[in-house]
Structures are given as structure tokens and as C-alpha cells.
Design a protein around this motif. Structure first.
Motif, PDB file in Angstrom:
ATOM      1  N   GLY A   1       0.798  -1.225   0.000  1.00  0.00           N
ATOM      2  CA  GLY A   1       0.000   0.000   0.000  1.00  0.00           C
ATOM      3  C   GLY A   1       0.827   1.271   0.000  1.00  0.00           C
ATOM      4  O   GLY A   1       0.635   2.153   0.830  1.00  0.00           O
ATOM      5  N   PRO A   2       1.780   1.422  -0.976  1.00  0.00           N
ATOM      6  CA  PRO A   2       2.622   2.625  -1.002  1.00  0.00           C
ATOM      7  C   PRO A   2       1.805   3.888  -1.295  1.00  0.00           C
ATOM      8  O   PRO A   2       1.096   3.937  -2.294  1.00  0.00           O
ATOM      9  N   ARG A   3       1.898   4.878  -0.414  1.00  0.00           N
ATOM     10  CA  ARG A   3       1.240   6.162  -0.627  1.00  0.00           C
ATOM     11  C   ARG A   3       2.286   7.205  -1.014  1.00  0.00           C
ATOM     12  O   ARG A   3       2.294   7.711  -2.106  1.00  0.00           O
TER      13      ARG A   3
ATOM     14  N   LYS B   1      -7.215  -2.206   2.203  1.00  0.00           N
ATOM     15  CA  LYS B   1      -6.987  -3.120   1.082  1.00  0.00           C
ATOM     16  C   LYS B   1      -7.307  -4.541   1.508  1.00  0.00           C
ATOM     17  O   LYS B   1      -6.844  -4.981   2.550  1.00  0.00           O
ATOM     18  N   VAL B   2      -8.106  -5.213   0.704  1.00  0.00           N
ATOM     19  CA  VAL B   2      -8.383  -6.622   0.952  1.00  0.00           C
ATOM     20  C   VAL B   2      -8.070  -7.378  -0.331  1.00  0.00           C
ATOM     21  O   VAL B   2      -8.496  -6.973  -1.419  1.00  0.00           O
ATOM     22  N   VAL B   3      -7.294  -8.443  -0.222  1.00  0.00           N
ATOM     23  CA  VAL B   3      -6.954  -9.260  -1.388  1.00  0.00           C
ATOM     24  C   VAL B   3      -7.344 -10.704  -1.088  1.00  0.00           C
ATOM     25  O   VAL B   3      -6.843 -11.300  -0.140  1.00  0.00           O
ATOM     26  N   GLU B   4      -8.249 -11.243  -1.870  1.00  0.00           N
ATOM     27  CA  GLU B   4      -8.636 -12.650  -1.743  1.00  0.00           C
ATOM     28  C   GLU B   4      -8.357 -13.341  -3.068  1.00  0.00           C
ATOM     29  O   GLU B   4      -8.535 -12.739  -4.140  1.00  0.00           O
ATOM     30  N   THR B   5      -7.929 -14.589  -2.999  1.00  0.00           N
ATOM     31  CA  THR B   5      -7.675 -15.342  -4.233  1.00  0.00           C
ATOM     32  C   THR B   5      -8.332 -16.716  -4.152  1.00  0.00           C
ATOM     33  O   THR B   5      -8.595 -17.210  -3.060  1.00  0.00           O
ATOM     34  N   MET B   6      -8.587 -17.296  -5.314  1.00  0.00           N
ATOM     35  CA  MET B   6      -9.157 -18.643  -5.336  1.00  0.00           C
ATOM     36  C   MET B   6      -8.711 -19.355  -6.605  1.00  0.00           C
ATOM     37  O   MET B   6      -8.684 -18.757  -7.681  1.00  0.00           O
ATOM     38  N   ASP B   7      -8.377 -20.644  -6.458  1.00  0.00           N
ATOM     39  CA  ASP B   7      -8.064 -21.465  -7.630  1.00  0.00           C
ATOM     40  C   ASP B   7      -9.363 -21.958  -8.244  1.00  0.00           C
ATOM     41  O   ASP B   7     -10.287 -22.343  -7.520  1.00  0.00           O
TER      42      ASP B   7
ATOM     43  N   LYS C   1      -9.568  -8.013  -5.523  1.00  0.00           N
ATOM     44  CA  LYS C   1      -8.960  -7.009  -4.633  1.00  0.00           C
ATOM     45  C   LYS C   1      -9.899  -5.832  -4.430  1.00  0.00           C
ATOM     46  O   LYS C   1     -10.527  -5.369  -5.381  1.00  0.00           O
ATOM     47  N   GLY C   2      -9.959  -5.334  -3.217  1.00  0.00           N
ATOM     48  CA  GLY C   2     -10.806  -4.177  -2.931  1.00  0.00           C
ATOM     49  C   GLY C   2     -10.036  -3.045  -2.279  1.00  0.00           C
ATOM     50  O   GLY C   2      -9.091  -3.269  -1.512  1.00  0.00           O
ATOM     51  N   ARG C   3     -10.409  -1.821  -2.633  1.00  0.00           N
ATOM     52  CA  ARG C   3      -9.900  -0.627  -1.966  1.00  0.00           C
ATOM     53  C   ARG C   3     -11.103   0.137  -1.442  1.00  0.00           C
ATOM     54  O   ARG C   3     -12.064   0.372  -2.176  1.00  0.00           O
TER      55      ARG C   3
END
Lengths: 315, 181
Positions: free
Chosen positions: A303-305, B32-38, B138-140
Motif C-alpha cells: 500500500g505505497p502512498r 486493502k483486501v486481497v482474496e484469491t481462489m483457484d 482485490k478491494g480498496r
């Protein structure tokens, strides 16, 4: 210059009495709570400093001695010995410190308190402070090159505040586009440029007349702006581009595709390179400011700002 | 979790205390949320479904999607009608077929449905071993409360938890959609 040539030059400099350093980027990583220092000749991280408090804003002193990093959640500013790469101390700030700038002489720093409508002046040595009321959600901060005026982007007022640095009084406000965030002032101290997140444009402000003289369309969600080679460079977060405009013509030139969610742009001291942090993809990218081409990429923390003047000039 | 509203009485009370204008603003720290799935399918097959931006009827809790602008960034918009009658409006921010990645912004802010603001998403399909896919969601976003010292039900943690659950549910639904095709 090619990387190999730069490395050779660096090596040559290191054969002298003191090993001179290349330009460095001080990248505040908000999600990983730290600061990545990137050697810009090699485009490689050379140090990581633990910061805490969700760091976001950065300002490096002109002489390269100090860097200041704001932590809005932690409510403090970290004072960093930039040469030694060490955190010296933390200065407490109420509200949510975000935007930060250093006076040209390095004697004061200016911090925008997002939640308190205040701009705070701090003497980092004595820790003496003064503060002045500005607009709602003050974000980006910049000084005129002579140090006489501090300009603040009052995000939720859609305006700039102009503060007289000596008397520390707000002397004017100037209407700009919607939600100005990042701000930069040209080397002559004649114009300020704001990146307006919600109106997708850059406002050009004549500082003597204290009015907006143009707005230049850019990509979606512009966050910050930097100047080099007679051009402006704007980080467009949703468009994932750096928009380039001609400063004299006040008109768009081109757009350069960058990484995911670019946040902060800054210029090398020689004006040849532009650096952009990519918040989602955790990278710092370099762009040749003349050729308008991406040159290299470096990995940062999460998260570089690095919101502000985050480049430390070579010494 | 689906798109259904959170049942939280305390939370509704907190909303009443928020000035209306404050909902337009947001705080200092983007989350920031990052989720992954195969997914057991070729990337091109998965991307074909993701790229069909106007037809994500496989999303959990969605009964109908109407939209315009196809899959052209800055033009494409869609309205998701949820099973409970709530309508969510979204705008496409990027569409990159080469990188098999698209992004959109959730224009509707409804803190009862999702305690997050300025929420945007990037979905990317990547090649995994054995001809399979790995999808990244991914969410912001910012927490629901725009100022300092949020009430507990509008904290960073609550927003992160809600968005994480939404991303997991969306990925599971995509996987089900692809693998049962």
C-alpha cells in the motif's frame, strides 16, 4: 542514462573519499506500516524502516538531511535522519496528520490536520508549534520556493488556502476543481497545480493574482501532480495512468499506462525522471520525463502512498 | 456473506448520528483486501465470464442486472437488483483483456448493506499450474465513518471483515459458475 552506465558512475563516485548516494525515494507504505527507501539509480529497495500508525505523507528536506513521514492513524509525524536511515523521534499531532511539506531552509515543517481544519507549523528541533485555521479536510501542502507562502489543498472546500509563512495568517483562498488533493508549485513560484480527485482535472492557479486560470482534463481520480521538462505529470488512480500536460499551453499531451492505482508522483532533482507509487500493485515505477516512457519498476511495501515530495536528492 | 443488509440495531443508531454530508467524505486510510481462489478451468474460460460485466447474475444475492455501455471503461454502468430489493450501482473503471483484469467502482453507498465507502474492486484472472486459473479479487475502500474515532460498528476492522466476506463469497460464486458450466 542506461542502468549499467549509472551503476558504473555510482561505482566511480564510491572510489572517492566518501561514497556518494544516488537519488532515493522515501516511500511510505500505509498497509505494511513502514517506509521503503529505494535507490533510484538501481531501482532497488535498500532499506525498510518500521514507522507504524499507517504512514501516508512524506516530505524530504531540500538538503537531504531529514525526511518527515505522517501517520494519520497514529497521530504523529516521524522525524527521520535520511542519511543514516533512522527514525530519530516522533512528534505528536492531533487530528489526522496527512499532507506535509518542509520549508526551503529546512527549519520548519508544515502538517495538514485532516480532521481539524488546521495547518500546523512545527520546528522539528525545538518542537515549538503554531497553527492556523484552513478549510475542510486539508490534504496536500506545498511551499513557494522562497518559503514565503504555504499553500494547502482544502479537499472538501474545493479550494486552496494561502498562508503567509511569517505571520502564519491565512491571507487568501482560491476556488479550484472538486476535491483537490495533491499540490505542486513551479520553480518560479508563479503557479500552483492541484490534482482534483472528483472533477478529473488539474487546476492551474496564478499565485500572484490568487485565482484559477485554467483547468486541464486528466484521467479518472487524479491524486497528485509533479512538474518536469515544462510538463505536468498526474497520477490517475482509476485510469491507472500518468497523464502528461504541457505547462505553458495548459493542455493535455499524452497518457502513460502505469501500475494499479497510482497515488503519488514526484520528480528527480535533475528533472529527468518521474517516479510514481502504485498503491494496489505495491510498486514504484520510473518514467523518463522527456521520452515519456516507463523505464523501470521497484517493489515496495504494501500500500505505497508516499503523498508529498518523497525524493531525496543525491549527495 | 451475500449482499444482504447487516442486521445490527446498534449500527442503525450510529447511522442516525452521522451528518448526511459526512457520508460523501472519507477518512485518511484506504483499506486493502486481497482474496484469491483457484478455479479448475482454463484462464480464458474464466476471463470470458468475468469480462461479461453486464451479466454477473452469478453473484450471490443478485436477482437482476441492468446496465449500459458494455465493457468500456468510464462508460459502462450496471445496476444490481438484490433479492431483498436493494439496488447497487457500479461503474467500470478499467478493462484490460490482455492482462485479463477489470476494475469497477461501487457508486452506491449503503452502510447498512456494506459498512465501507469509496469501495472499488479489481478482478484479475491469472494462469495457475496444470492449465488452471487463480482469480484475485482485490478491494480498496474506507471505513464507514469518515472522521477520527469511529464508533465500533463503523471501524476499519468491521469494514475489512465485511469486504473480505463479500470477496470470498463472490469468488466462490464465480468458481461455482465456471466449474458447473
Amino acid at each position: 542514462m542506461k542502468h549499467g552506465a549509472r551503476a558504473a558512475l555510482l561505482l566511480a563516485l564510491c572510489l572517492g573519499l566518501r561514497c556518494a548516494r544516488a537519488d532515493e525515494a522515501f516511500v511510505a507504505n500505509q498497509s505494511s506500516d513502514d517506509l521503503t527507501i529505494v535507490d533510484l539509480a538501481a531501482m532497488k529497495p535498500v532499506a525498510t524502516l518500521s514507522i507504524g500508525g499507517k504512514p501516508a505523507g512524506v516530505a524530504v528536506a531540500r538538503d537531504g538531511s531529514r525526511a518527515y513521514v505522517t501517520s494519520p492513524d497514529g497521530k504523529f509525524v516521524s522525524v527521520i535522519d535520511a542519511r543514516e536511515r533512522k527514525v530519530i523521534k516522533r512528534l505528536s499531532i492531533s487530528g489526522g496528520p496527512l499532507g506535509v511539506a518542509v520549508a526551503p531552509d529546512g527549519k520548519h515543517i508544515y502538517v495538514a490536520e485532516l480532521f481539524r481544519r488546521r495547518l500546523v507549523e512545527i520546528d522539528p528541533e525545538s518542537e515549538k508549534t503554531r497553527d492556523v485555521e484552513v478549510g475542510a479536510m486539508p490534504s496536500g501542502v506545498a511551499l513557494t520556493p522562497d518559503g514565503r507562502f504555504v499553500i494547502v489543498a482544502d479537499r472538501d472546500d474545493n479550494a486552496l488556502s494561502i498562508v503567509d509563512a511569517a505571520s502564519f495568517v491565512r491571507v487568501a483562498t482560491v476556488s479550484v476543481g472538486r476535491h483537490p488533493f495533491g499540490i505542486v508549485i513551479d520553480a518560479q513560484g508563479q503557479r500552483a497545480y492541484t490534482a482534483n480527485v472528483e472533477s478529473d482535472d488539474v487546476s492551474v492557479v496564478d499565485l500572484a493574482a490568487r485565482k484559477t486560470i485554467a483547468s486541464i482534463p486528466v484521467g479518472k481520480r487524479p491524486y497528485s501532480v509533479a512538474l518536469a521538462q515544462g510538463r505536468g505529470f498526474v497520477a490517475d488512480q482509476y485510469s491507472e495512468s500518468v497523464s502528461v500536460f504541457d505547462a505553458a499551453a495548459m493542455a493535455p499531451v499524452s497518457r502513460i499506462k502505469v501500475g494499479e492505482y497510482p497515488e503519488s508522483v514526484a520528480t528527480s532533482r535533475d528533472g529527468n525522471m518521474i517516479y510514481v507509487t502504485n498503491w494496489f500493485s505495491n510498486e514504484l515505477w520510473s518514467i523518463d520525463a522527456k521520452a515519456l516512457k516507463v523505464v523501470a519498476k521497484a517493489t515496495t511495501g504494501d500500500g505505497p502512498r508516499a503523498f508529498g515530495a518523497f525524493i531525496r536528492a543525491a549527495d | 456473506m451475500s449482499f444482504a443488509p447487516a442486521r445490527n440495531v446498534l449500527f442503525a443508531t450510529a447511522l442516525l448520528l452521522l451528518p448526511a454530508a459526512a457520508l460523501a467524505a472519507h477518512g485518511t486510510t484506504p483499506l486493502k483486501v486481497v482474496e484469491t481462489m483457484d478455479i479448475d478451468a482454463q484462464p480464458a474460460k474464466v476471463w470470458a465470464i468475468v469480462a461479461d460485466f453486464q451479466n454477473w447474475t452469478w453473484l450471490p444475492g443478485v436477482s437482476k442486472i441492468e446496465g449500459s455501455g458494455g465493457a468500456t471503461p468510464d462508460q459502462a454502468k450496471r445496476r444490481l437488483s438484490l433479492n431483498n430489493g436493494v439496488v447497487v450501482e457500479e461503474s467500470l473503471t478499467k478493462f484490460d483483456a490482455e492482462r485479463m483484469s477489470l476494475g469497477y467502482h461501487v457508486d452506491s453507498v449503503d452502510l447498512k448493506r456494506l459498512p465501507a465507502t469509496n469501495y472499488s474492486v479489481i478482478v484479475t484472472v491469472k494462469a495457475a499450474e496444470g492449465g488452471k486459473s487463480n482469480v484475485e479479487w482485490k478491494g480498496r475502500f474506507y471505513r464507514g465513518y469518515p472522521n477520527a474515532n469511529p464508533p465500533p460498528e463503523l471501524s476499519d476492522e468491521v469494514a475489512e471483515k465485511a469486504v473480505t466476506e463479500l470477496h470470498k463469497a463472490s469468488l466462490a460464486a464465480l468458481k461455482a459458475r465456471v466449474e458447473t458450466q
